[in-house]
Design a protein around this motif. Structure first.
Motif, PDB file in Angstrom:
ATOM      1  N   ILE A 110      48.450  41.181  33.662  1.00  0.00           N
ATOM      2  CA  ILE A 110      47.781  40.506  32.546  1.00  0.00           C
ATOM      3  C   ILE A 110      48.082  39.008  32.571  1.00  0.00           C
ATOM      4  O   ILE A 110      47.215  38.187  32.287  1.00  0.00           O
ATOM      5  CB  ILE A 110      48.215  41.121  31.194  1.00  0.00           C
ATOM      6  N   TYR A 111      49.311  38.626  32.906  1.00  0.00           N
ATOM      7  CA  TYR A 111      49.633  37.196  32.927  1.00  0.00           C
ATOM      8  C   TYR A 111      49.771  36.638  34.349  1.00  0.00           C
ATOM      9  O   TYR A 111      49.855  35.433  34.533  1.00  0.00           O
ATOM     10  CB  TYR A 111      50.904  36.905  32.120  1.00  0.00           C
ATOM     11  N   ARG A 112      49.779  37.486  35.357  1.00  0.00           N
ATOM     12  CA  ARG A 112      49.887  36.998  36.738  1.00  0.00           C
ATOM     13  C   ARG A 112      48.535  36.940  37.461  1.00  0.00           C
ATOM     14  O   ARG A 112      48.400  36.226  38.434  1.00  0.00           O
ATOM     15  CB  ARG A 112      50.832  37.882  37.540  1.00  0.00           C
ATOM     16  N   ALA A 113      47.560  37.722  36.999  1.00  0.00           N
ATOM     17  CA  ALA A 113      46.267  37.795  37.700  1.00  0.00           C
ATOM     18  C   ALA A 113      45.126  37.651  36.698  1.00  0.00           C
ATOM     19  O   ALA A 113      44.446  38.615  36.358  1.00  0.00           O
ATOM     20  CB  ALA A 113      46.150  39.108  38.471  1.00  0.00           C
ATOM     21  N   VAL A 114      44.923  36.429  36.217  1.00  0.00           N
ATOM     22  CA  VAL A 114      43.872  36.130  35.249  1.00  0.00           C
ATOM     23  C   VAL A 114      42.630  35.647  35.989  1.00  0.00           C
ATOM     24  O   VAL A 114      42.728  34.812  36.900  1.00  0.00           O
ATOM     25  CB  VAL A 114      44.339  35.043  34.247  1.00  0.00           C
ATOM     26  N   HIS A 115      41.472  36.163  35.583  1.00  0.00           N
ATOM     27  CA  HIS A 115      40.221  35.725  36.217  1.00  0.00           C
ATOM     28  C   HIS A 115      40.058  34.221  35.996  1.00  0.00           C
ATOM     29  O   HIS A 115      40.153  33.728  34.874  1.00  0.00           O
ATOM     30  CB  HIS A 115      39.041  36.477  35.599  1.00  0.00           C
ATOM     31  N   PHE A 116      39.791  33.495  37.108  1.00  0.00           N
ATOM     32  CA  PHE A 116      39.672  32.035  37.012  1.00  0.00           C
ATOM     33  C   PHE A 116      38.198  31.617  36.947  1.00  0.00           C
ATOM     34  O   PHE A 116      37.767  30.990  35.995  1.00  0.00           O
ATOM     35  CB  PHE A 116      40.376  31.383  38.203  1.00  0.00           C
ATOM     36  N   ALA A 117      37.465  31.944  37.954  1.00  0.00           N
ATOM     37  CA  ALA A 117      36.041  31.640  37.995  1.00  0.00           C
ATOM     38  C   ALA A 117      35.403  32.506  39.059  1.00  0.00           C
ATOM     39  O   ALA A 117      36.072  32.977  39.982  1.00  0.00           O
ATOM     40  CB  ALA A 117      35.821  30.158  38.294  1.00  0.00           C
ATOM     41  N   ASP A 118      34.104  32.714  38.930  1.00  0.00           N
ATOM     42  CA  ASP A 118      33.397  33.534  39.912  1.00  0.00           C
ATOM     43  C   ASP A 118      33.545  32.929  41.300  1.00  0.00           C
ATOM     44  O   ASP A 118      33.360  31.721  41.508  1.00  0.00           O
ATOM     45  CB  ASP A 118      31.922  33.631  39.555  1.00  0.00           C
ATOM     46  N   LEU A 124      36.278  32.621  42.943  1.00  0.00           N
ATOM     47  CA  LEU A 124      37.621  32.109  43.192  1.00  0.00           C
ATOM     48  C   LEU A 124      38.645  33.198  42.920  1.00  0.00           C
ATOM     49  O   LEU A 124      38.422  34.082  42.105  1.00  0.00           O
ATOM     50  CB  LEU A 124      37.905  30.891  42.296  1.00  0.00           C
ATOM     51  N   PRO A 125      39.792  33.128  43.606  1.00  0.00           N
ATOM     52  CA  PRO A 125      40.806  34.159  43.382  1.00  0.00           C
ATOM     53  C   PRO A 125      41.416  34.054  41.983  1.00  0.00           C
ATOM     54  O   PRO A 125      41.331  33.008  41.330  1.00  0.00           O
ATOM     55  CB  PRO A 125      41.849  33.866  44.466  1.00  0.00           C
ATOM     56  N   ASP A 126      42.008  35.138  41.536  1.00  0.00           N
ATOM     57  CA  ASP A 126      42.669  35.151  40.231  1.00  0.00           C
ATOM     58  C   ASP A 126      43.833  34.177  40.223  1.00  0.00           C
ATOM     59  O   ASP A 126      44.408  33.838  41.271  1.00  0.00           O
ATOM     60  CB  ASP A 126      43.172  36.556  39.903  1.00  0.00           C
ATOM     61  N   THR A 127      44.201  33.735  39.033  1.00  0.00           N
ATOM     62  CA  THR A 127      45.299  32.796  38.885  1.00  0.00           C
ATOM     63  C   THR A 127      46.271  33.297  37.838  1.00  0.00           C
ATOM     64  O   THR A 127      46.093  34.385  37.289  1.00  0.00           O
ATOM     65  CB  THR A 127      44.760  31.404  38.507  1.00  0.00           C
TER      66      THR A 127
END
Length: 790
Positions: free
Chosen positions: A664-672, A674-677
Motif C-alpha cells: 500500500i505504501y511501497r507500490a503506489v500507482h504513479f502514472a499510466d 510508468l512503474p509504481d512508486t
C-alpha cells in the motif's frame, strides 16, 4: 464420582456444545452453575441430564437478554421479515428438540428434571412458567396428532405404486406441516386451547384435501369418504368446480363432538387470512386468489420445502419443540422394504463420502464450514416455481452457465480432482438456495412482479456474479491455503467487474438467513472491503461509467438519501456502494487519527479526504487504494497545522492495522505506462499539486471549536491499554471520544470546483534533491524519506 468420570462427562458436554455451535461463554456459565449446585455430589449420578438443564437455563437467560435489546436492532435486521429475524441470533438459535437429541434425553424426562432444576437454582417464576407452557403445548399437540392420523386415514388410501406412495407420503407431511405453520401465524388462543387447535387442524386438512382432488383420478383419494364430489372419478368431471368446493362439513363430521359452526368461523375469520399471508410471503405457491393448485404440477414438493424452511426458522428458538419429528416417531405408512433399504444404503454411502471429504480438510474452520452446509442439506434442482416461470429454454441456459463456470474454475484452479464432484454439488446447491432466497425476498417486496421480468431487471450480470460468489465460497472452504486462488483471482478468471461483484455480496449477506457460518460471512465481508478500498476504483471499473457524468457524490449526499434503494438498480446500487465506502473511510481515518493523537484535527483531515475523492477522484483515487489517500491527507493536514508528524509516524501506525500491507505504501500507482512508486513520491509529485491550495484555504467551524490536541508526537496507542491508564500515581488519561464527520451545509470548507482546483503546473519547493531523480527500480526505505508541502 471419580475424577476420570468427571473428565469424560465434561468432555462429552463440551463436545455437544461445540457441535451445536453454542457460544463458549454460555456453556462455561452452565458448567459453573452445575458445579455450584452439585457441591454435595447429589447431581453426579445423572450429570449429563443436569448439565443439559443448566445449559437450557443459560440459553433462556441469553434469549431474554436479547429480547430486551430488540429495539436496538440493526438496519439489516429491519430489512428482514419477522420470521427471518430469529435466524440471525447467534446464541439461542437452536430448537429444544435439537438440544435434547444431542444430550439423548427424552422430553418427558427433561420436563421433570427442569422442574427440579428451577427449584434448585431458585430461578424466577418465568422459567418455570416456560416449562409449564411447554408441557401443556406438547400435550395438546400429541392429542391433535392422534386426530390428524385418524382423519388422514379416512381421507386417503395408500397406493400400490412407488410414485403413488411418494405422493401419499408428501401429502401426509404437508398437511401436518401446514397446520403447524398456520397455527404459529395465529393468535395464542390457537395453541393454548384444544378446541381451537382442532378447528385449525380440520381447516388445514380440508385445504389440502380439496387441493388433492385437483389431481384428477388420483389414486390416493379414498372414494368411500362422503366428501368426495359426485362424478369426481368420471372422465367428464369439471375440475373448475373445485375452485369453490368446500369439504369442511364432511371433514368436521369425522369429529362428531366438535361443532361444525366453530370450524366454519375459524376458517373464514382466521385460517383464510393466515394462509393468504403465506401466499403473499411466497411461502406458498399456487393460485392465491382461490387458494388452489398447491399440490399440482410439482408445486407440492416446492411448497413442502418452503414450509419446512419457514418452520425451521420458527423453531430456531430454545423455547420451541420441533413438532415435525412427531410424525417420524410414529411412522404412519408402510413402505416397500426393498426401496427403503436401497434409499438407506444410498444415504449411508453419501454420508460416508461427505464425512471422508470433511475429514480430509486440513483446517478445523474449513471442516466446520463444509459440515454445516452438508448437514443443512442443499438442493440439487432449481426451485420449481422459478423453473416454471422461466421456461425450459431459459432454465437450460441458466444451468448451462452454472456447469460451464464450475468446469472453467476446476480447470484453472488446480484443486484436488478427487473432490471435484463434491465441490460441484456444493456450488450448485448454494446457488439454488441463494437464488431462491433472493428472488423470494424480491417477490415479498414487490408481489405483483413476474419472475422473468424480475430477472431481466436484475441485469445480465446477476446470474454470473451469484454463481461466482458461490464459487468463491467453495474456494474458501476447499482452497483457502492455495495462494494462487486467493481473491481477486476469481474475478480475473471470469472477467467479472468488482463493482458488480460487491453488489451480489450485499444480497447474499442480507438474505442468507443463517445458511452460512460466521467464518464464511466474515470472508464475504473481507472481499467486499477489498472491492470497496481498491478494486472498484480500477480504471476499467463499471462504477466510473455510472458516476462520470455527475461526478462522485459527497458523503452527506449518500448518507442522507432516503428510501430502500434497490441493490441492483444503477442509482440505488451506487448509493449503497458509496455509503459503505465512506463508512469504511471514516472508520479507518478515525483509527489512524486516534493512534496518532490527531482526533482534534479529524474534521479538517476528513474535508481533505473528501475533496481528493470528489474533485480529483479520477486523478488520485483511480488505480489506487483508499488507505493511500488517507495517509496523504493526514500528512498534508499535519504540515498545514505545523504539527511534528512524519510519514514514518503515519506508516508505523498504519502497519499495526490488521488490513495493512506493505504494498500500500511501497507500490503506489504513479502514472499510466510508468512503474509504481512509493507513497512519498506519489505525495510530492501527484497529490500535492492538486491538493495544496485547498488545504491552505481550508477552514471548518466544527474543527475550530474542538479541543486542540496536545500530544502531537506521542501515539495514542500507548495510552489505550485500558479505558483509563495510570500515568503517575494520581494522574489518569481518558481515551478521546471518536470524532464526527462534519455534515453542516453552511460549513466554510466548500468543495472547490475543478476549474478552481490547484493548477497542474504548481511550483513547489523541493524538500531534497531526490525529487528530481528518476524513479529507481530498487525498493527505497521510505520511512527515512522526506516530503514537501508548499
Amino acid at each position: 464420582m471419580k475424577n476420570d468420570d468427571k473428565g469424560m462427562i465434561l468432555q462429552r458436554f463440551i463436545a455437544n456444545c461445540q457441535m451445536l455451535k453454542i457460544e463458549q461463554s454460555i456453556w462455561q456459565k452452565a458448567t459453573k452453575t452445575f458445579h455450584k449446585l452439585n457441591a454435595d455430589g447429589v447431581l453426579s449420578n445423572e450429570a449429563d441430564d443436569w448439565l443439559c438443564c443448566a445449559l437450557y437455563s443459560e440459553l433462556q437467560q441469553t434469549k431474554m437478554k436479547d429480547m430486551r435489546q430488540e429495539d436496538n436492532t440493526s438496519r439489516i435486521d429491519n430489512d428482514l421479515e419477522p420470521w427471518e429475524k430469529k435466524a440471525r441470533s447467534n446464541s439461542w438459535n437452536i430448537s429444544l428438540t435439537k438440544l435434547l437429541r444431542s444430550f439423548s434425553i427424552n422430553i418427558n424426562k427433561f420436563l421433570k428434571r427442569m422442574e427440579h432444576w428451577n427449584w434448585l437454582a431458585q430461578n424466577s417464576e418465568v422459567f418455570q412458567q416456560e416449562i409449564n407452557d411447554l408441557e401443556r403445548r406438547l400435550g395438546i399437540t400429541l392429542l391433535l396428532l392422534q386426530h390428524y392420523k385418524r382423519i388422514f386415514d379416512q381421507l386417503y388410501v395408500q397406493p400400490t405404486t412407488t410414485e403413488g406412495r411418494a405422493h401419499y407420503q408428501m401429502l401426509y407431511e404437508f398437511g401436518w406441516l401446514l397446520f403447524l405453520v398456520v397455527r404459529n401465524e395465529l393468535p395464542s388462543f390457537a395453541t393454548t386451547n384444544i378446541v381451537n387447535g382442532c378447528q385449525v387442524l380440520l381447516c388445514a386438512l380440508e385445504l389440502v384435501y380439496v387441493n388433492a382432488l385437483e389431481v384428477h383420478k388420483s389414486d390416493v383419494i379414498n372414494m368411500s369418504f362422503e366428501g368426495v364430489p359426485s362424478r369426481w372419478s368420471s372422465n367428464d368431471f369439471d375440475i373448475d368446480l373445485l375452485l369453490k368446493y368446500n369439504a369442511i362439513d364432511a371433514i368436521c363430521g369425522l369429529i362428531p363432538e366438535l361443532p361444525v359452526k366453530g370450524a366454519r368461523i375459524m376458517k373464514n375469520s382466521f385460517f383464510h387470512k393466515a394462509v393468504m399471508g403465506l401466499f403473499m410471503d411466497q411461502r406458498l405457491l399456487g393460485n392465491d386468489r382461490v387458494m388452489r393448485e398447491l399440490v399440482k404440477d410439482g408445486f407440492l414438493e416446492v411448497n413442502l420445502a418452503s414450509l419446512n424452511r419457514s418452520y425451521a426458522v420458527h423453531v430456531s428458538d430454545i423455547s420451541e419443540i420441533d413438532e415435525r419429528v412427531l410424525l417420524k416417531h410414529a411412522t404412519h405408512f408402510s413402505t416397500d422394504k426393498e426401496l427403503t433399504l436401497r434409499e438407506t444404503k444410498q444415504q449411508t454411502i453419501e454420508n460416508e463420502a461427505n464425512h471422508k471429504i470433511i475429514s480430509s480438510l486440513t483446517s478445523a474452520t474449513q471442516r466446520d464450514n463444509l459440515a454445516k452446509l452438508l448437514t443443512d442439506g442443499l438442493p440439487q434442482t432449481l426451485p420449481a416455481y422459478i423453473g416454471g416461470a422461466l421456461g425450459k429454454e431459459d432454465v437450460r441456459l441458466l444451468e448451462k452457465s452454472l456447469r460451464e463456470m464450475c468446469h472453467k474454475l476446476e480447470h484453472k484452479s488446480g484443486l484436488n480432482q478427487e473432490t471435484t464432484e463434491c465441490r460441484f454439488n456444493l456450488v450448485r446447491g448454494l446457488y439454488y438456495v441463494l437464488l431462491d432466497k433472493i428472488i423470494g425476498a424480491e417477490l415479498r417486496r414487490r408481489p405483483a412482479i413476474k419472475i422473468p421480468q424480475m430477472l431481466k431487471q436484475l441485469q445480465r450480470t446477476f446470474n454470473a456474479t451469484l454463481i461466482a460468489c458461490c464459487l468463491e465460497l467453495m474456494l474458501h472452504i476447499f482452497g483457502s491455503d492455495e495462494k494462487q486462488t486467493k481473491f481477486p483471482w476469481l474475478l480475473k478468471c471470469f472477467d467479472i467487474d468488482a463493482y458488480e461483484f460487491q453488489k451480489i455480496i450485499e444480497l447474499v449477506v442480507r438474505y442468507e438467513s443463517g445458511l452460512l457460518t460466521r467464518n464464511l460471512i466474515k470472508h464475504l465481508h473481507e472481499i467486499e472491503t477489498h472491492c470497496l478500498t481498491t478494486l472498484i476504483w480500477r480504471k476499467n471499473s463499471q462504477l466510473w461509467l455510472l458516476v462520470n457524468s455527475a461526478g462522485l457524490p459527497r458523503c452527506q449526499d449518500v448518507q442522507s438519501s432516503s428510501g430502500q434503494e434497490n441493490v441492483r438498480s444503477a442509482p440505488g446500487s451506487v448509493t449503497i456502494c458509496l455509503r459503505k465506502f465512506y463508512h469504511l473511510a471514516n472508520q479507518r481515518l478515525a483509527y489512524l487519527c486516534k493512534c496518532l493523537s490527531l482526533l482534534a484535527s479529524y474534521t479538517q483531515i476528513w474535508h481533505i479526504v473528501e475533496h481528493s475523492i470528489i474533485v480529483h477522484g479520477e486523478e488520485l483515487l483511480q488505480q489506487r487504494h483508499l488507505d493511500q489517500l488517507l495517509m496523504c491527507a493526514i500528512y498534508l493536514c499535519g504540515r498545514k497545522s505545523h504539527l511534528r508528524i512524519t510519514f514514518s509516524d503515519i506508516i508505523q501506525q498504519y502497519r499495526r492495522q490488521p488490513h495493512a500491507h506493505s504494498s500500500i505504501y511501497r507500490a503506489v500507482h504513479f502514472a499510466d505506462g510508468l512503474p509504481d512508486t512509493d507513497i512519498i513520491t506519489f505525495y510530492n509529485q501527484v497529490y500535492i499539486p492538486r491538493m495544496a491550495d485547498y488545504a491552505v484555504a481550508l477552514h471548518c467551524e466544527q474543527s475550530s471549536s474542538e479541543k486542540k490536541t496536545v500530544l502531537v508526537n506521542r501515539p495514542l496507542q500507548e495510552l489505550t491499554g485500558s479505558s483509563n491508564k495510570r500515568l503517575r500515581s494520581n494522574v489518569f488519561v481518558s481515551t478521546e471520544a471518536m470524532p464526527r464527520i462534519c455534515m453542516a451545509n453552511d460549513c466554510k470548507a466548500k468543495i472547490i470546483s475543478e476549474t478552481e482546483a490547484t493548477p497542474k503546473n504548481l511550483k513547489r519547493a523541493h524538500s531534497n534533491d531526490e525529487l528530481g531523480r528518476p524513479i529507481s527500480s530498487k525498493r527505497p526505505n521510505i520511512l527515512r524519506r522526506r516530503t514537501t508541502f508548499l
